[in-house]
Design an enzyme around this catalytic site. Structure first.
Site, PDB file in Angstrom:
ATOM      1  NE  ARG A 149      -3.541  -2.302   2.719  1.00 31.41           N
ATOM      2  CZ  ARG A 149      -3.250  -3.490   3.252  1.00 31.41           C
ATOM      3  NH1 ARG A 149      -2.034  -3.727   3.738  1.00 31.41           N
ATOM      4  NH2 ARG A 149      -4.164  -4.455   3.293  1.00 31.41           N
ATOM      5  CE  LYS A 173      -6.565  -1.591   4.913  1.00 28.77           C
ATOM      6  NZ  LYS A 173      -7.865  -1.820   4.259  1.00 28.77           N
ATOM      7  CG  HIS A 246      -5.590   0.629  -2.958  1.00 29.66           C
ATOM      8  ND1 HIS A 246      -4.701   1.213  -2.096  1.00 29.66           N
ATOM      9  CD2 HIS A 246      -6.301  -0.264  -2.214  1.00 29.66           C
ATOM     10  CE1 HIS A 246      -4.866   0.689  -0.895  1.00 29.66           C
ATOM     11  NE2 HIS A 246      -5.822  -0.201  -0.942  1.00 29.66           N
ATOM     12  NE  ARG A 249      -3.331  -3.527  -1.460  1.00 34.35           N
ATOM     13  CZ  ARG A 249      -2.722  -4.377  -0.636  1.00 34.35           C
ATOM     14  NH1 ARG A 249      -1.397  -4.461  -0.634  1.00 34.35           N
ATOM     15  NH2 ARG A 249      -3.413  -5.139   0.186  1.00 34.35           N
ATOM     16  CG  HIS A 272      -6.135  -8.956   0.699  1.00 32.94           C
ATOM     17  ND1 HIS A 272      -6.396  -9.132  -0.649  1.00 32.94           N
ATOM     18  CD2 HIS A 272      -6.046  -7.603   0.881  1.00 32.94           C
ATOM     19  CE1 HIS A 272      -6.439  -7.956  -1.244  1.00 32.94           C
ATOM     20  NE2 HIS A 272      -6.235  -7.020  -0.344  1.00 32.94           N
ATOM     21  CE1 TYR A 281      -6.581  -5.879  -6.992  1.00 28.77           C
ATOM     22  CE2 TYR A 281      -6.720  -7.275  -5.046  1.00 28.77           C
ATOM     23  CZ  TYR A 281      -6.549  -6.034  -5.629  1.00 28.77           C
ATOM     24  OH  TYR A 281      -6.349  -4.934  -4.829  1.00 28.77           O
TER      25      TYR A 281
END
Length: 302
Positions: A149, A173, A246, A249, A272, A281
């Site tokens: 990110r 995150k 993003h 990414r 993730h 994706y």
């Protein structure tokens, strides 16, 4: 509503201390719940026990009336669901007003990405003969080569780069750490920047920093600063495309999957928590679909 505000304060503390949620997540939840508090005040709902399913449905209809997308409404309702679940757990109260409220089906979302030819034009737009150009190229190569990110890129520390193993240690995150590999292009660009451009940029500031990427004043760059750089490179590359934080990414994940990488590996590289976040994706370009068909179906060609 004092009672609501007290529960909100407790819930935010719970997210910070027990759930170790990121500052961004906490800010988002707090905003959503404060918006709901303003709605309750407007509708003269005086206590927590007066919040029932009908109140939630009225709030839901107002969100749609304000033009919010189903995706945004789903997020706000998720914030409410977590909040009332917390109250239910702490107080042992009866049925949550969110119990029978269904989240709206989200609009199908396909991430925007750069085609490989567009990426090449972006790389050419970074001038490696100047300190800032070296920095810009290193940022581009790292974002595209790792899928991290923009915020993770801005937070990257010098000691977290391992050139021998070609990996970086990233804090994502929820303050979760993960190792991410990078390739030869990113390695060359990073080394050139650190040995030359970064050293020169450091002389422009009295403050010493361990952050990898610096601005033109020799201080640690911000995520907004990186976005500005990307916008500038898109213009210099004369690309008629939009860019957002993003998009690099998205390009990383899309190109990996298009070349045969498995979904689980891409999930781990992106950091993730849930596979469903990575499955977005799995779209592929029309050209890729055509190639797969022509090379795979027994009756596609003679």
């Amino acid at each position: 509503m004092p009672e609501y505000e007290d529960w909100l304060r407790q819930y935010i503390e719970y997210l910070q201390i027990e759930k170790n949620a990121s500052p961004h997540t906490i800010h988002m939840y707090k905003n959503d719940l404060q918006e709901f508090a303003a709605f309750l005040e407007k509708e003269v709902v005086d206590g927590i026990d007066e919040i029932e399913m009908g109140v939630i449905r009225l709030y839901l209809s107002q969100l749609y009336d304000n033009g919010l997308s189903r995706r945004s409404v789903s997020r706000k309702l998720s914030s409410l669901r977590g909040f009332f679940r917390f109250i239910e757990r702490e107080e042992g109260v009866g049925k949550s007003p969110m119990m029978d409220v269904r989240l709206p089906k989200e609009d199908q979302y396909i991430p925007q990405f750069f085609y490989e030819e567009e990426m090449e034009e972006l790389f050419k737009a970074a001038d490696p003969s100047t300190p800032l150009g070296q920095r810009n190229l290193a940022i581009l190569e790292l974002l595209y080569g790792t899928g991290i990110r923009v915020s993770e890129c801005a937070d990257l520390e010098m000691e977290r780069i391992d050139f021998q193993l070609s990996t970086i240690l990233v804090t994502g995150k929820g303050r979760k750490e993960r190792y991410v590999p990078f390739g030869q292009y990113a390695q060359d660009a990073l080394k050139a920047y650190i040995e030359n451009g970064r050293s020169e940029l450091l002389t422009k500031s009295n403050e010493k920093t361990t952050k990898v990427f610096l601005n033109n004043r020799g201080k640690a760059i911000t995520p907004r600063g990186i976005r500005t750089i990307l916008d500038k490179l898109v213009k210099e590359a004369s690309l008629t495309v939009d860019i957002h934080p993003h998009k690099m990414r998205h390009s990383f994940a899309t190109h990996l999957l298009n070349e045969g990488a498995d979904l689980r590996s891409v999930q781990e590289l992106l950091g993730h928590e849930h596979l469903s976040s990575t499955q977005v994706y799995t779209h592929v370009s029309k050209d890729r679909l055509r190639d797969v068909y022509l090379n795979s179906h027994p009756r596609a060609k003679k």
